[in-house]
Design a protein around this motif. Structure first.
Motif, mmCIF file in Angstrom:
data_model
loop_
_atom_site.group_PDB
_atom_site.id
_atom_site.type_symbol
_atom_site.label_atom_id
_atom_site.label_comp_id
_atom_site.label_asym_id
_atom_site.label_seq_id
_atom_site.Cartn_x
_atom_site.Cartn_y
_atom_site.Cartn_z
ATOM 1 N N THR A 61 51.019 39.842 38.037
ATOM 2 C CA THR A 61 50.552 39.541 36.675
ATOM 3 C C THR A 61 50.738 40.735 35.743
ATOM 4 O O THR A 61 50.899 40.557 34.549
ATOM 5 N N HIS A 62 50.676 41.955 36.287
ATOM 6 C CA HIS A 62 50.930 43.167 35.504
ATOM 7 C C HIS A 62 50.900 44.366 36.439
ATOM 8 O O HIS A 62 50.621 44.208 37.623
ATOM 9 N N GLY A 63 51.183 45.545 35.884
ATOM 10 C CA GLY A 63 51.389 46.707 36.741
ATOM 11 C C GLY A 63 50.157 47.529 37.084
ATOM 12 O O GLY A 63 50.269 48.503 37.820
ATOM 13 N N LEU B 35 47.232 49.172 38.994
ATOM 14 C CA LEU B 35 47.302 49.358 40.444
ATOM 15 C C LEU B 35 46.347 48.461 41.224
ATOM 16 O O LEU B 35 46.601 48.172 42.393
ATOM 17 N N ASP B 36 45.268 48.020 40.592
ATOM 18 C CA ASP B 36 44.357 47.119 41.323
ATOM 19 C C ASP B 36 45.032 45.761 41.579
ATOM 20 O O ASP B 36 44.483 44.913 42.275
ATOM 21 N N HIS B 37 46.253 45.574 41.035
ATOM 22 C CA HIS B 37 46.995 44.332 41.249
ATOM 23 C C HIS B 37 48.294 44.541 42.041
ATOM 24 O O HIS B 37 48.959 43.569 42.388
ATOM 25 N N THR B 38 48.684 45.816 42.248
ATOM 26 C CA THR B 38 50.010 46.065 42.844
ATOM 27 C C THR B 38 50.034 47.022 44.035
ATOM 28 O O THR B 38 51.014 47.057 44.763
ATOM 29 N N GLY C 18 45.427 36.568 35.792
ATOM 30 C CA GLY C 18 45.604 38.018 35.727
ATOM 31 C C GLY C 18 44.628 38.604 34.719
ATOM 32 O O GLY C 18 43.658 37.942 34.358
ATOM 33 N N ASP C 19 44.870 39.847 34.251
ATOM 34 C CA ASP C 19 43.964 40.466 33.275
ATOM 35 C C ASP C 19 44.433 40.121 31.867
ATOM 36 O O ASP C 19 45.607 40.275 31.539
ATOM 37 N N THR C 20 43.499 39.695 31.035
ATOM 38 C CA THR C 20 43.895 39.318 29.683
ATOM 39 C C THR C 20 42.688 39.215 28.760
ATOM 40 O O THR C 20 41.575 38.919 29.210
ATOM 41 N N THR D 31 36.576 35.039 37.813
ATOM 42 C CA THR D 31 36.888 36.089 38.793
ATOM 43 C C THR D 31 37.045 37.444 38.085
ATOM 44 O O THR D 31 36.838 37.530 36.873
ATOM 45 N N HIS D 32 37.421 38.514 38.839
ATOM 46 C CA HIS D 32 37.705 39.842 38.293
ATOM 47 C C HIS D 32 36.471 40.403 37.573
ATOM 48 O O HIS D 32 36.498 40.655 36.371
ATOM 49 N N PHE D 33 35.387 40.615 38.353
ATOM 50 C CA PHE D 33 34.124 41.050 37.772
ATOM 51 C C PHE D 33 33.977 42.565 37.804
ATOM 52 O O PHE D 33 34.275 43.200 38.817
HETATM 53 ZN ZN LIG Z 1 42.593 44.208 37.003
#
Ligand SMILES: [Zn+2]
Ligand SMILES: [Zn+2]
Length: 375
Positions: free
Chosen positions: A70-72, A74-77, A261-263, A319-321
């Protein structure tokens, strides 16, 4: 379709919540959506749980065809590279597609054979991909084929990276995973501090079944049946006309599952949709810290509700709290209050939960209890 949510914390692990990572399993195969730190540990854990508690569930790595980032951040990659290397040790042979968002600026630089511009953020995905390549994430070194795709989602402009030359070539559209016939993967533009997108998994619309019995009873010729089957009305010798639509059962509607993702709330790509079965949306902050959400381009729980309403969703999963959110009933209450007309069902994700979406649109949120799943 079945979504396994393996991480529900925001930037860092907090209590029982780990950083982002999900798997979407469908009849075509499996898509991974984000792979934050420790992804492969949580993935192995979920496989073990399935083995113990479900007779049929399976998330075999051999069925994984695509990774959708969803994006770069680091908590996602950060968990991707070690997991790619584990699959190499496991002697994977199946090709893997890896897709993610970038900016036009980076697309242009790479296709012109220039370096990634310094103005691109540190968490730029192209930067991370190039560093993974230099650490051994190439088809030759891994022993299985990996395609690396980046795109400017809003502009629908895509490139494929060449890990050996560190250059890139333009491609006409986002490739779909090899052999996928029933589900389409669609990127949706979102709003974050780095290039970002949501991913939609959409089943393809199917025409209803042709009524052969009715055609036989009317003693239609093969040519007449072909005409009707292809959707054209016909007129019989006696002047009676037959509508093609009366020979088909209702079409099977597409089903849509979106992972955000984050938005910030009301992301343009999500807002543009008009019917969604399930949206899994970030809810990093509560209303008392909504200024943080605005400043860092994240959403509140109420913002997630507003977004879900704007895309005509039936079910919203939060999600993503942030680590500050200890009690999940608080974001749930805020999100529910925002849905004044009760148009949505809303649930809160925990690590290990499964979201089932049936072919007629029915949704079930199965909560991981520590000893199985409960609806
Ligand atoms: Zn995130
Ligand atoms: Zn982020």
């Amino acid at each position: 379709m079945e979504l396994h949510i393996l991480g529900t914390a925001s930037a860092r692990p907090a209590g029982a919540r780990d950083v982002s990572g999900s798997l979407l399993s469908c009849e075509d195969g499996i898509a991974v959506i984000d792979a934050g730190e420790g992804f492969q540990i949580r993935y192995a854990q979920q496989r073990k749980r399935l083995k113990l508690h479900t007779p049929t569930g399976s998330l075999r790595a051999a069925r994984i065809d695509v990774v959708c980032l969803t994006h770069g951040h680091l908590d996602h990659t950060w968990g991707l590279l070690p997991w790619l290397q584990t699959m190499s040790l496991d002697r994977r042979t199946r090709p893997l597609l890896i897709v993610g968002p970038t900016s036009t600026e980076v697309l242009d630089a790479l296709t012109d054979g220039r370096a990634i511009p310094e103005s691109a953020p540190p968490a730029e995905l192209a930067r991370q991909m190039q560093s993974w390549h230099s650490l051994g994430a190439t088809s030759t070194q891994l022993g299985y084929e990996v395609r690396w795709i980046l795109g400017d989602v809003q502009a629908d402009s895509w490139i494929e990276l060449d890990p050996t030359s560190q250059t890139a070539a333009q491609i006409p559209s986002l490739p779909q995973p090899q052999g996928w016939r029933h589900v389409n993967i669609v990127p949706l533009a979102t709003t974050h501090t780095v290039p970002s997108c949501a991913w939609m998994f959409e089943t393809k619309e199917k025409a209803g079944k042709f009524n052969r019995l009715k055609a036989a009873e009317l003693r239609l010729t093969t040519a007449q049946q072909t005409e009707l089957g292809q959707g054209r009305d016909i007129t019989l010798a006696n002047g009676e006309s037959l509508a093609a639509s009366s020979f088909r059962s209702a079409a099977i509607e597409p089903r849509r599952l979106v992972v955000s993702g984050d938005t910030a709330e009301q992301a343009p790509g999500i807002k543009a949709l008009s019917a969604v079965d399930v949206i899994v949306h970030e809810a990093t902050f509560l209303d008392d810290t909504k200024d943080h959400a605005t400043e860092h381009l994240h959403s509140t729980a109420t913002g997630a509700t507003r977004t879900a309403l704007s895309c005509g969703a039936n079910h919203l999963v939060l999600t993503h709290f942030s680590a500050r959110i200890k009690d999940p009933t608080v974001p749930l209450d805020e999100a529910t209050k925002e849905d004044a007309n009760n148009s949505l069902t809303i649930s809160v994700a925990k690590d290990g939960d499964r979201i089932l979406l049936g072919s007629s649109g029915q949704t079930t949120h199965l909560s991981w209890t520590g000893d199985g799943w409960a609806a």
